[in-house]
Enzyme design. Structure first.
Site, PDB file in Angstrom:
ATOM      1  N   ARG A  56       0.928  -1.188  -0.009  1.00  0.00           N
ATOM      2  CA  ARG A  56       0.008   0.186   0.135  1.00  0.00           C
ATOM      3  C   ARG A  56       0.862   1.170  -0.096  1.00  0.00           C
ATOM      4  O   ARG A  56       0.557   2.219  -0.673  1.00  0.00           O
ATOM      5  CB  ARG A  56      -0.929  -0.045   1.037  1.00  0.00           C
ATOM      6  CG  ARG A  56      -2.107  -1.195   1.246  1.00  0.00           C
ATOM      7  CD  ARG A  56      -2.701  -1.131   2.372  1.00  0.00           C
ATOM      8  NE  ARG A  56      -2.054  -1.497   3.462  1.00  0.00           N
ATOM      9  CZ  ARG A  56      -2.343  -1.135   4.958  1.00  0.00           C
ATOM     10  NH1 ARG A  56      -3.521  -0.847   5.023  1.00  0.00           N
ATOM     11  NH2 ARG A  56      -1.472  -1.241   5.752  1.00  0.00           N
ATOM     12  N   ASN A 102      -6.166  -2.913   2.265  1.00  0.00           N
ATOM     13  CA  ASN A 102      -6.217  -4.302   2.314  1.00  0.00           C
ATOM     14  C   ASN A 102      -7.564  -4.902   2.515  1.00  0.00           C
ATOM     15  O   ASN A 102      -8.297  -4.110   3.200  1.00  0.00           O
ATOM     16  CB  ASN A 102      -5.099  -4.813   3.663  1.00  0.00           C
ATOM     17  CG  ASN A 102      -3.891  -4.485   3.502  1.00  0.00           C
ATOM     18  OD1 ASN A 102      -3.302  -4.674   2.498  1.00  0.00           O
ATOM     19  ND2 ASN A 102      -3.059  -4.323   4.601  1.00  0.00           N
TER      20      ASN A 102
END
Length: 100
Positions: free
Chosen positions: A24, A42
């Site tokens: 990320r 996520n």
């Protein structure tokens, strides 16, 4: 008359070893570099999902390549599924952020 730029957008889900490897963080860095707005987060399925929006189709294509082939140094991408490709009149967010 003011010409309104077309905003291109798509959703993505990345499969593989993409959690616990700073995926990320690197995705946000790449999106910011390319001036792409949206988010990344996520999932409980050990995938990473997100949305990308830009008025520059070339930037989005570079970002798609990043999601499919690059990711973070420790990630292993099995596949990236792109869905909901569309055009919009305005951005849904003002920057690219990590959603928790």
């Amino acid at each position: 008359m003011i010409f309104q730029k077309m905003i291109y957008a798509f959703d993505f889900e990345v499969f593989g070893k993409v959690q616990g490897v700073f995926f990320r963080k690197y995705t946000k860095q790449e999106a910011t570099k390319l001036n792409i707005k949206g988010y990344v987060q996520n999932t409980t399925r050990n995938t990473v999902i997100g949305r990308a929006e830009s008025d520059n189709i070339e930037s989005l294509n570079v970002f798609k390549n990043f999601l499919n082939n690059i990711g973070s140094p420790s990630s292993k991408i099995d596949k990236c599924v792109i869905t909901n490709e569309k055009t919009m009149d305005s951005y849904s967010s003002t920057n690219f952020y990590i959603k928790t």
